[in-house]
Design an enzyme around this catalytic site. Structure first.
Site, PDB file in Angstrom:
ATOM      1  N   GLU A 261       0.625  -0.937  -0.100  1.00 26.57           N
ATOM      2  CA  GLU A 261       0.451  -0.145  -0.337  1.00 26.57           C
ATOM      3  C   GLU A 261       0.511   1.313  -0.184  1.00 26.57           C
ATOM      4  O   GLU A 261       0.481   2.326  -0.540  1.00 26.57           O
ATOM      5  CB  GLU A 261      -0.972  -0.323   1.296  1.00 26.57           C
ATOM      6  CG  GLU A 261      -2.102  -1.413   1.140  1.00 26.57           C
ATOM      7  CD  GLU A 261      -2.902  -1.352   0.404  1.00 26.57           C
ATOM      8  OE1 GLU A 261      -3.081  -0.976  -0.607  1.00 26.57           O
ATOM      9  OE2 GLU A 261      -2.508  -2.841   0.110  1.00 26.57           O
ATOM     10  N   HIS A 264       1.738   2.021  -3.635  1.00 23.47           N
ATOM     11  CA  HIS A 264       0.246   3.109  -4.097  1.00 23.47           C
ATOM     12  C   HIS A 264       0.296   4.513  -3.801  1.00 23.47           C
ATOM     13  O   HIS A 264       0.866   5.176  -4.526  1.00 23.47           O
ATOM     14  CB  HIS A 264      -0.755   2.422  -3.581  1.00 23.47           C
ATOM     15  CG  HIS A 264      -1.391   1.174  -4.210  1.00 23.47           C
ATOM     16  ND1 HIS A 264      -1.826   1.117  -5.825  1.00 23.47           N
ATOM     17  CD2 HIS A 264      -1.642  -0.199  -3.171  1.00 23.47           C
ATOM     18  CE1 HIS A 264      -1.349  -0.843  -6.321  1.00 23.47           C
ATOM     19  NE2 HIS A 264      -1.809  -1.184  -5.121  1.00 23.47           N
ATOM     20  N   GLU A 290      -0.314  -0.894  -9.695  1.00 22.17           N
ATOM     21  CA  GLU A 290       0.481  -1.844  -9.309  1.00 22.17           C
ATOM     22  C   GLU A 290       2.035  -2.306  -9.128  1.00 22.17           C
ATOM     23  O   GLU A 290       2.542  -3.277  -8.685  1.00 22.17           O
ATOM     24  CB  GLU A 290      -0.851  -2.982  -9.803  1.00 22.17           C
ATOM     25  CG  GLU A 290      -0.538  -4.297  -9.411  1.00 22.17           C
ATOM     26  CD  GLU A 290      -1.136  -4.108  -7.424  1.00 22.17           C
ATOM     27  OE1 GLU A 290      -1.652  -3.598  -7.252  1.00 22.17           O
ATOM     28  OE2 GLU A 290      -1.120  -5.493  -6.416  1.00 22.17           O
TER      29      GLU A 290
END
Lengths: 498, 498
Positions: A261, A264, A290
């Site tokens: 995460e 991201h 991704e």
């Protein structure tokens, strides 16, 4: 006010409404008292509807038409292009279709939850058939050139084509299936006991977050919270949230989840501030997103260099649990290859087979070559062919993912596109700047992050994924770099270099 | 769809937008990363503007007119009445005035922060003059019968009148000033050392929350978080948030702060579920709200019976800090009367004098009998007259409150109206049901809460504060019950019964 300024003002309102809705959703997963769920659902639906109404206004169409005629340059051109894409997608669907789809998705989602609990595909089958029917009709409404799947893909990976993916996945399959078979044949004498020792959750959090901070995640603009399923969301580039989940008896879940995460988050943080409150202000696609999460999770977090640098601190936090371990032993443990039934638990070598299988089945279902009733059989046949495992039940087989029940058809390939791109980007970064690889060997991530910002992040949605890939790596997306990465890493770990 | 259903649908959208904005604000005070503040401000402004636009639509005016003509009954009539009130207030102001006011408030707020930091009223004076000028013009726009102050009051205490408040406050002042003088004259030999001992924050939280749960605050529909200034907010009656603040060296701050906000929370929780997502779904006024918070904070939390029941648990959590204490000694410590400069730190006896002073000065300024330049002098004169203290500087005097700089003129009286009403309601509850007083002696609050729900909470905004007061207590609001409460409680504590 010029047309572009007026457009930005109107888009700012839509952005603010979407950000508020993002907060309603994030808060629902992390903080909200349980009884609040019912009304929260109504609030989320209202915000989505008001945002849609504001975005599909006639004035925005007029401004877009005027600006397209005026041929603006630079970022303004990119803004008009991206807004036009979104506008056309948002306005091409008849209201009745949107309502039917929302209703069917809701029914399908509930049917899936029930079918999964009972591990009974048959009760879900009629809903799945409807979801694929809706997907075909959706593709007809929004239009496509080569294949209806392209129309679906385009929502997640703008500009991507099923044909390209089929080709790239073919190369990937051809090259990694022998590798996987060799690994399985070589056997594995490693003791993985360390993975299931007791690692107190608060200290897992400390370590996960220290590393995320080193990657570049600053509390000045971010938070880490807990949710049932990890995710990243943000309400501006100054307001980024990641979540993770924790299991005292399986530390990899929280560590790699947090670093995934964080990847991201770093992407969203790196988008140009000039795009604030416009449709350009987010990642270019799910695949490019991704690539960033997998890069930090796997290429960095599961690398030998990383564990050499970070093992002492890890051991300092967990002296008893790690008394018999080394950086090398943790490196091997967190890179265990093991064909298994469940996609989200898969390792780097087997993961993409889970995706290829879903992609192929989606195409077969969409083209009508495969009947929904025959799906479990087809699923199991491919699992056996690729991974040598078969599911004893539907719940751990064809019913394991939420995606299809939520109408997310054409979404799965982006996971593997991200994997492929992650290696292609890291190789390009290392070639461009020797400080990148030096930094990775020393636990300094600034050179890597700086290259990613310059070559990927800052563009936001102003370039298509294909454009970003070619500008950053000099090549279109391909499987070669990823295959090479897997071969070299896992031949070493599993002693296949004979 | 009938007119009333369509009205409810449109009001539901406004309610959802306001709830989302409430979440943006709550989150800003409790969770948000610091860098997010700038864009969050834009998001909050956008949501407010879209909610205003949706609420002031022509369609709502048409529906109101149609429904008013149709004379609906019961809850529908109340909904139409409350919506008409809000609609007229929202549409009577010219756009230019709203913009000028927002701009001036923003400037005045920043000027106040600066002036307060430098303790220099003079630099704030021109802004305060503008705020009172805007208040006068606001009153002219929305209209009033007897006094422009009534138009301001009406935003916070619908239906209240300056003349009534002047009368009630007069009675209050006349009866409690001698009491305060007697307390001061009696002297105070109590040792207050326990108040500033070290009480670890996490255990303060445990105790504060255990008691709040006993009051009726269930985690199923609520949360407690930390913020710089305590507040209650909610996004539906199933989604209630309170905040508190903690000082390890002053436990009363967190305990009474939490119980105060719990009183607000129980009110919002008790509003009829039938009013969900309409303008009826919140407390009737600031004064009625404050009656509920003060009731739990003071009439319950600062009562002798409460500390007799809860002292053993308090001592169990803090055995060392409380080794030399008893329920009675804590009761006396948390009811210390001490005239002081700062309103928010005032006790039950002196608090209302801080409010009367502000109310009187607001009237004088609004009527032009007092010039802004002369305000500090007038402030200090009243402080000396009522409390026998004078501020050595503007920061702890006339600049201490945020209200005027934010345009909140006519707001202060509601604090004291709440104090008065709290006692009037508790007396009525005790008279109506003997289980109320029995419960309070045993730490069982269900009978009290049940009476409050039936007689106050459930009506939400469907009745005016005056109507609620008269139905629940059989009398209009008056100072008598509160005066009697203070006299009896503090004559006992300070041994004045001679």
């Amino acid at each position: 006010m010029t047309s572009i300024d007026e457009l930005k003002t109107l888009l700012g309102v839509v952005s603010d409404l979407n950000a508020a809705n993002g907060l309603l959703s994030w808060e629902q997963e992390t903080m909200m008292p349980p009884a609040a769920a019912r009304v929260r659902g109504l609030q989320i639906a209202t915000l989505a509807s008001v945002a849609h109404e504001k975005f599909t206004s006639e004035r925005i169409e007029q401004l877009l038409a005027a600006l397209e005629g005026a041929n603006p340059g630079g970022d303004d051109a990119a803004l008009v292009r991206a807004t036009r894409r979104d506008y056309d997608r948002a306005t091409k669907l008849p209201v009745e279709f949107v309502e039917e789809r929302a209703r069917t998705q809701n029914e399908a989602h509930h049917a899936w939850i029930e079918a999964r609990a009972k591990s009974d595909f048959k009760t879900f089958a009629p809903y799945l058939a409807k979801m694929f029917d809706l997907a075909r009709r959706y593709a007809d409404f929004v239009g496509y050139e080569a294949h209806p799947y392209d129309a679906l893909l385009d929502d997640y990976e703008p500009g991507a084509r099923a044909e390209e993916i089929r080709r790239v996945f073919g190369q990937l399959r051809e090259e990694t299936l022998p590798l996987l078979r060799a690994i399985v044949a070589a056997g594995d004498a490693t003791d993985y006991d360390v993975l299931t020792r007791d690692f107190p959750i608060d200290l897992q959090r400390t370590f996960a977050l220290e590393v995320a901070r080193d990657f570049g995640l600053d509390p000045e603009f971010s938070r880490l919270d807990v949710s049932a399923h990890p995710f990243q969301t943000n309400f501006s580039r100054d307001d980024i949230r990641i979540t993770s989940r924790f299991d005292a008896r399986y530390f990899p879940m929280s560590l790699f989840g947090t670093w995934h995460e964080t990847g991201h988050a770093m992407y969203e943080r790196g988008v140009s501030a000039a795009f604030e409150r416009t449709p350009l202000s987010s990642g270019a696609s799910l695949g490019v997103h991704e690539s960033q999460s997998r890069l930090f999770e796997n290429l960095v977090g599961r690398s030998r260099a990383f564990w050499e640098v970070y093992f002492p601190r890890f051991q300092e936090l967990f002296p008893e649990q790690l008394a018999d371990q080394t950086g090398e032993s943790i490196y091997k443990a967190v890179n265990r290859v093991q064909p298994s039934l469940i996609r989200v638990e898969a390792d780097e070598v087997t993961y993409n087979f889970h995706i290829m299988l879903r992609f192929e089945l989606e195409l077969d279902l969409l083209e009508g070559r495969l009947a929904v009733a025959d799906l479990p059989e087809a699923w199991n046949a491919k699992m056996a062919e690729y991974l040598g495992v078969t599911s004893p039940n539907d719940a751990d087989g064809v019913l394991q993912d939420i995606h299809w029940s939520s109408g997310l058809i054409g979404y799965f390939p982006t996971y593997s596109l991200g994997n492929l791109l992650s290696v292609q980007l890291l190789e390009a970064a290392k070639s461009a700047d020797s400080a990148v690889a030096e930094g990775l060997r020393a636990g300094r991530f600034a050179p890597l992050l700086s290259w990613l910002r310059e070559n990927v992040h800052r563009f936001g949605r102003s370039l298509l994924p294909r454009e970003i890939t070619e500008r950053a790596t000099g090549k279109p997306l391909e499987a070669g770099a990823y295959v090479q990465y897997l071969k070299s890493k896992y031949a070493d770990i599993y002693g296949l270099n004979s």
